[in-house]
Enzyme design. Structure first.
Site, PDB file in Angstrom:
ATOM      1  N   ASP A 310       1.774  62.911 -69.705  1.00 23.17           N
ATOM      2  CA  ASP A 310       0.676  62.154 -70.290  1.00 23.17           C
ATOM      3  C   ASP A 310       1.205  61.396 -71.496  1.00 23.17           C
ATOM      4  OD1 ASP A 310      -1.611  62.579 -68.767  1.00 23.17           O
ATOM      5  OD2 ASP A 310      -1.704  64.660 -69.452  1.00 23.17           O
ATOM      6  N   ASP A 347     -11.636  52.979 -95.411  1.00 20.73           N
ATOM      7  CA  ASP A 347     -11.554  53.309 -93.982  1.00 20.73           C
ATOM      8  C   ASP A 347     -10.861  54.663 -93.835  1.00 20.73           C
ATOM      9  OD1 ASP A 347     -11.221  53.482 -91.312  1.00 20.73           O
ATOM     10  OD2 ASP A 347     -10.173  51.562 -91.071  1.00 20.73           O
ATOM     11  N   GLU A 351      -6.383  55.005 -88.276  1.00 22.85           N
ATOM     12  CA  GLU A 351      -5.846  53.641 -88.342  1.00 22.85           C
ATOM     13  C   GLU A 351      -5.865  53.144 -89.783  1.00 22.85           C
ATOM     14  OE1 GLU A 351      -8.002  54.590 -86.053  1.00 22.85           O
ATOM     15  OE2 GLU A 351      -7.274  53.985 -84.093  1.00 22.85           O
ATOM     16  N   ALA A 382     -18.581  52.396 -87.024  1.00 25.19           N
ATOM     17  CA  ALA A 382     -18.269  52.134 -85.626  1.00 25.19           C
ATOM     18  C   ALA A 382     -19.082  50.965 -85.098  1.00 25.19           C
ATOM     19  CB  ALA A 382     -18.530  53.384 -84.790  1.00 25.19           C
ATOM     20  N   LYS A 398     -11.358  43.724 -93.308  1.00 26.88           N
ATOM     21  CA  LYS A 398     -10.403  43.823 -92.179  1.00 26.88           C
ATOM     22  C   LYS A 398     -11.163  44.507 -91.037  1.00 26.88           C
ATOM     23  CE  LYS A 398      -9.146  48.087 -91.035  1.00 26.88           C
ATOM     24  NZ  LYS A 398     -10.153  48.842 -91.582  1.00 26.88           N
ATOM     25  N   ASP A 525      -8.007  67.391 -63.499  1.00 26.28           N
ATOM     26  CA  ASP A 525      -6.563  67.525 -63.309  1.00 26.28           C
ATOM     27  C   ASP A 525      -6.230  68.608 -62.289  1.00 26.28           C
ATOM     28  OD1 ASP A 525      -5.572  65.589 -64.992  1.00 26.28           O
ATOM     29  OD2 ASP A 525      -5.603  66.897 -66.759  1.00 26.28           O
TER      30      ASP A 525
END
Lengths: 685, 524
Positions: A310, A347, A351, A382, A398, A525
């Site tokens: 994965d 933020d 990220e 979000a 940003k 899976d």
């Protein structure tokens, strides 16, 4: 907790050794020894020599002292072989005991009417639970048995089986619904539908596996046993007929020396260590916090041709990280970085934090004074997908490219060509672009990237050298997937992968005769895990996944697939190396014993006594003693395994042949000579 | 012509699995045995019997029929004084072709097990048999026979010719259809001579040139077999590795024999004999040491068994090499076909022992070697030591075995060992010295030949059946390399150590101690 116990089990624990000595004697029972033909023959030989010794004692004939010593050393040979197996098993038993302590008799709160919310329960022993019962587990309770969460959510401490103390969340529905008996609920509550009958829970099965109670010979072990039994038969023929051929030459060979010759020739070294090697292989996996449901799975791991990995968590860190700033003309990189830094202060997503880290690391920026009243943070949300800050009249933002364009009230086509170019460049390489704006001015683009782990390319290269292909499985689109695949250096990738894609990929590879390993955790899976030759299920995964795979990784770390393959290879290599060593040993033993047997009839055969052994009897005794001691000497190697290096097959073979093939020829010449010197000095023969 | 034969016998060329293939082969060889046995027993009343020989005795007929059917060609008799031309041509020569063709067919079937993937069928025995005989053995042996005639080998139906010698005495010289026999005897690695003296006889092997031709004819097909294997499995390097292994032994063996023979016998030297010629006892002056050494090694490495010198007269160490080569199972390069499948069994074993050392479960050419193959391979490998050492040990203890010996001491033991090794290995050469035409030796050697051939073939074919059905795994860098020098070294090591471990005690009591005694100046 458990993993600490496991890791502390040193190679030779005195407690384990003590039990092993006792077990070694118990294993003398011929019924149990019959499983191992080589050692069974050795035991029969030892009994025979003992009988001859008794006869010699009673009739006062022959050399009682000599045959007594030979007999004793033959018994030692059997005991040493038993001891090797007992030590390997003992280490498993120590771990099983640690597991068993977690399986204390728990009191379960069985719900009387599970469908309603009124939580009426009766207290029963966990051992009285049946599959289908629903129990209530509240903060502080031990989960009484394996099951599925049917209602509620709670954090669970699973360190009893994983050794990892950080709590995990278990909730109804989805892939996080499986709970394991013996683990503790830390906060909140949930209702658990019991899926395993008492005695067949996950921990019970782990205990059985670790203890080796269900140990069956693996296919390759079986084939090797047949080879060893066949060689034993060949040597039996050679030794029995030697009596006739010697008779022709005028030598009457005694039963004792013939038996001594037989036992030194048959492959007792590998015969005695074979099962210990197998147990130790599974044991190495357990130390690695991976439990194999069968030895067959460990063996298959060594044969794997293709690894299905994965992407997230194995190849990349899993989070996108900022790696570069691409300013538009007229803006410096530093300016862009400063704007991005300000805009990301509010933020808290990974990220956002990665942008701060990049600014601090590469551009030396410091946190500004944000206590002034003009400083007004706009946190990331979000819905807007934008974060930023207002300082006085200046507003810095940003965020996702389309959101930023919307923010500066611009349609995509109207954006400056340089900005659009930068966005395209980032997208083409599989990255995610973020726009940065100061007021209405577009400053440039932040390059967010799925960062490939730094050492992973190196490891894939090593795998390739071993002849193993790596295939990356990802839900990303083909462009992103291709970029990451080439950066990580995998051989192939499956983009936008569905569970069905995985399954059909595995089937296709298998049709071509390849062996596949994969890991997975979700219920979807399960079919692929079951189809793969080595399916490693994550302990954190669903019950279905854990049932489907043939290994369970208690740390839920998909990178370990690579180590699992290496452990499998190590097991097979250890077996092969010790077999080669054992067979190569015979050459020296012949040169010790054959001249000793016939030197009375043909003194000229003394020329074959290359080692210059002191007397015929000392030569035979020394060979028998060497044969017994070499088993003990090799136990650490059998348990630790032959060192494995990820180089090509030719290089591995050359190295092992040199050490175990050539070494197997030379070592006994030296060993027998040394023992002979001691035997002669002590006047033992 | 092939279709003509097919129509005549009415067999189909449908693919067979290992069981039908093996059964067809066994049935065919059983018929061949019965026919040959009948022919010998009825020799007296059948035509083409110019010398008027009577029926061949039972035990000898049994021994000879098995001997020629199994491609052993052990001869307890003198050909020119026992067998009529009819038996020589219709019986023995025909079996020379058929036993060799059977060997080729089996080797091809075994090769198919590696070349094919996931199928139970291994080809068709009748088809393989007819093609081998018709397109390989027959044309080459016709050419060879003509060359032999040109070199002076007789080819006539006349039984013998009476000549007056220079001294004026009358002498009867045996003749017969020698050249055609000689061609297939060498080509098919049969080795059964028309004359008792075999290739030492001037009519069978008149000159140095015919000696070279014989060596070439013996080697050519067995040497070609590994290359055929390489081509059929689609990787010529694999065949080359087997070939190099085979010839490495052959070349080193020839070196040892030559060195040992050239060193001569120190006992004779001490008696005042000039050692400059080396040990020429039992050798033909027209061949000399070198060609005798080469012939002895080739004929034993090959399971041919034709001889141009008396192996019993080789120095002890010179004699060890031929004896040991036979005991290694006739794989260096072995009989036509049988050498290939023999060395492949050892290759399978080598891969199994050493293959694990690269950290994978073993496979040979992508076919996994598992418990079933190991069981069958061990079964096959047990046959030779059981037969050779078992019969030798019994023969060395009972009067029936001992009364045939010409020599006492270790050399006598070598004679016994050589006889059973030669029979079980389907070589057929004799050490000489042992009088084998007794009921004990004819019967036990017959059994040894039978087991050495068929008790080996059946498990071998079962392995072929099991491997053929497996999927071929593609090779990768992690696969065990079975070409190149390392595998050659490994395979040679396994051949040497495995063989050495089985026979070292017996050899130590025979030729090795004899050598040491010779150095010490002792005789028996």
């Amino acid at each position: 907790m458990m993993s600490k116990i496991i890791q502390s089990a040193a190679l030779f624990d005195t407690a384990i050794l003590g039990t092993a000595v006792k077990d070694a004697v118990l294993k003398l029972n011929p019924m149990t020894l019959a499983r191992n033909p080589v050692i069974f023959v050795t035991e029969t030989a030892a009994a025979l020599v003992t009988a001859l010794w008794l006869r010699d004692m009673l009739m006062a004939s022959g050399n009682v002292w000599f045959s007594g010593q030979i007999g004793a050393w033959l018994w030692f040979t059997v005991l040493f072989a038993n001891f090797a197996e007992a030590v390997a098993e003992g280490r498993g038993k120590a771990q099983a005991d640690a597991l068993r302590r977690t399986r204390t008799d728990t009191v379960a709160k069985r719900l009387v009417i599970p469908e309603t919310n009124d939580r009426i329960f009766s207290k029963v022993s966990a051992l009285d639970l049946n599959p289908g019962d629903v129990v209530l587990v509240e903060a502080g309770d031990l989960i009484p048995a394996d099951g599925e969460v049917v209602e509620g959510i709670a954090s669970v401490n699973e360190s009893a089986i994983t050794g990892e103390s950080a709590p995990v969340i278990r909730e109804s529905g989805g892939d996080r619904s499986a709970v394991t008996g013996g683990t503790t609920v830390l906060s909140d509550w949930f209702k658990v539908k019991i899926t395993a009958a008492p005695g067949s829970t996950f921990i019970d099965r782990m205990i059985a596996l670790v203890e080796g109670a269900e140990r069956k010979k693996t296919p390759n072990e079986l084939a090797l046993s047949i080879l060893l039994a066949g060689m034993t038969l060949i040597f039996l023929i050679a030794v029995v007929t030697l009596w006739g051929l010697a008779g022709y030459s005028g030598t009457m060979l005694s039963g004792t020396v013939l038996v001594a010759l037989l036992v030194t020739l048959i492959p007792t070294t590998i015969g005695g260590l074979l099962s210990a090697i197998g147990i130790a292989g599974m044991d190495r996996l357990i130390r690695f916090n991976v439990i194999a449901t069968s030895g067959r799975a460990v063996e298959a791991a060594g044969d794997v041709d293709t690894l299905l990995l994965d992407k997230t968590g194995t190849i990349t860190y899993g989070n996108r990280l900022a790696t570069a700033f691409l300013p538009v003309p007229g803006v410096t990189e530093k300016e862009l970085a400063e704007a991005a830094f300000l805009a990301s202060l509010a933020d808290e997503t990974p990220e956002g934090r990665s942008i701060i880290a990049l600014c601090k690391g590469s551009y030396g920026l410091r946190e500004p004074d944000n206590t002034t009243e003009f400083f007004n943070a706009v946190p990331f949300s979000a819905t807007t997908r934008i974060s930023g800050v207002d300082i006085g009249t200046r507003s810095v933002r940003k965020g996702a490219v389309d959101a930023i364009l919307k923010h500066v009230a611009m349609v995509a086509n109207a954006a400056p060509a340089a900005f659009r170019d930068a966005v395209d460049r980032v997208s083409r390489t599989g990255g995610t672009p973020l726009g940065v704006a100061d007021g209405n001015r577009l400053l440039g683009v932040i390059h967010l990237k799925d960062v490939v782990k730094p050492d992973i390319k190196h490891r894939f290269a090593a795998l390739r050298a071993m002849g193993i292909r790596t295939v990356m499985v990802t839900g990303d689109n083909p462009v992103t997937a291709a970029a990451i695949a080439s950066e990580a250096g995998v051989d192939d990738f499956i983009a936008e992968a569905t569970p069905e894609d995985k399954l059909s990929y595995i089937r296709n590879e298998q049709k071509g005769g390849r062996m596949i390993a994969m890991c997975g955790d979700g219920t979807n899976d399960a079919p692929a895990l079951a189809q793969a030759d080595v399916g490693v299920a994550m302990q954190s995964g669903t019950q279905a996944a854990r049932e489907a795979g043939n290994m369970v990784d208690l740390d839920s770390n998909p990178t370990k697939l690579i180590e699992v393959v290496e452990i499998g290879k190590q097991l097979l290599m250890t077996r092969g190396s010790l077999t080669t060593f054992s067979i190569a040993n015979d050459v020296a033993k012949y040169f010790a014993i054959i001249p000793a047997l016939f030197v009375v009839t043909y003194p000229e055969l003394g020329a074959l006594n290359l080692m210059g052994l002191s007397s015929p009897q000392s030569a035979i005794l020394s060979a028998v003693i060497f044969n017994a001691l070499i088993i003990i000497a090799l136990i650490p190697l059998a348990l630790k395994g032959v060192a494995y290096k990820p180089v090509g097959a030719s290089a591995l073979l050359r190295r092992n042949l040199l050490i175990y093939g050539l070494g197997g020829l030379i070592v006994p010449f030296i060993g027998i000579k040394i023992i002979d010197i001691i035997v002669a000095a002590l006047h033992l023969a | 012509m092939e279709t003509g034969i097919r129509r005549l016998y009415g067999f189909s060329t449908a693919e067979q699995d290992w069981k039908s293939y093996t059964l067809a082969m066994l049935a065919f060889n059983a018929l061949g045995f019965l026919f040959l046995y009948g022919l010998m027993r009825l020799q007296g009343v059948l035509p083409l019997n110019p010398q008027g020989f009577g029926a061949v005795p039972e035990a000898l007929s049994f021994n000879t029929a098995i001997s020629f059917v199994t491609n052993t060609n052990w001869q307890s008799y003198g050909g020119e004084s026992t067998m009529s031309n009819l038996v020589q041509m219709m019986g023995l020569a025909v079996q020379n072709f058929l036993s060799a063709a059977t060997g080729i067919a089996l080797a091809v079937a075994f090769t198919r097990a590696f070349a094919r993937s996931g199928t139970a069928s291994l080809g068709n025995f009748w088809d393989d048999l007819v093609k081998s005989a018709l397109y390989i053995l027959l044309p080459i042996s016709i050419v060879l026979a003509i060359v032999y005639v040109a070199m002076g080998t007789p080819q006539t139906l006349q039984g013998s010719v009476e000549v007056t010698t220079l001294e004026g005495a009358k002498q009867v010289i045996a003749l017969g259809p020698v050249a055609s026999q000689e061609a297939i005897k060498q080509l098919g690695t049969n080795g059964g001579g028309f004359f008792n003296a075999n290739a030492a006889h001037p009519f069978e092997n008149p000159s140095a040139w015919s000696n070279y031709l014989s060596i070439f004819a013996m080697l050519v097909l067995s040497a070609a077999m590994p290359f055929m294997f390489g081509r059929m499995v689609g990787d010529e390097r694999q065949g080359r590795a087997l070939f190099v292994t085979m010839f490495l032994f052959l070349i080193i063996g020839t070196g040892i024999v030559y060195w040992s023979e050239a060193s001569g016998n120190p006992i004779l030297a001490s008696l005042g004999l000039d050692p400059v010629m080396g040990n020429m006892e039992g050798k033909e002056v027209r061949f000399g040491l070198a060609m005798s050494a080469l012939f002895a090694v080739v004929t034993t490495g090959l399971s041919c068994g034709a001889v141009n010198a008396m192996h019993s007269s080789l120095t002890p160490l010179g004699g060890v090499v031929p004896l040991f080569f036979i005991q290694l199972g006739e794989i260096l390069p072995g009989g036509v076909g049988s050498g290939l499948y023999g060395i492949l069994i050892i290759a399978v074993l080598t891969v199994f022992i050493a293959g694990l050392m690269v950290g994978r479960t073993p496979d040979y050419l992508g076919k996994k070697i598992e418990a079933k193959e190991m069981k069958l391979a061990m079964l096959a490998l047990l046959i030779l030591p059981l037969v050779i050492l078992g019969f030798s040990a019994v023969a060395a203890m009972i009067p029936a075995g001992l009364s045939s010996l010409a020599n006492a001491g270790p050399h006598g033991l070598s004679e016994i060992l050589y006889a059973y090794s030669s029979a079980a290995g389907n070589n057929g050469s004799a050490f000489a010295g042992l009088y084998a035409n007794t009921n004990w030796y004819n019967t036990t050697l017959g059994i040894a030949m039978f087991l050495g051939r068929f008790a080996y073939i059946v498990p071998m074919m079962a392995i072929a059946g099991s491997l053929g059905a497996k999927t071929r795994i593609p090779a990768s860098k992690g696969s065990f390399p079975t070409h190149g020098p390392m595998f050659v070294g490994l395979l040679s090591g396994v051949i040497l150590i495995l063989g050495g471990l089985q026979y070292f005690p017996a050899l130590a009591l025979g030729p090795i101690v004899e050598h040491l005694l010779m150095l010490a100046g002792k005789t028996f």
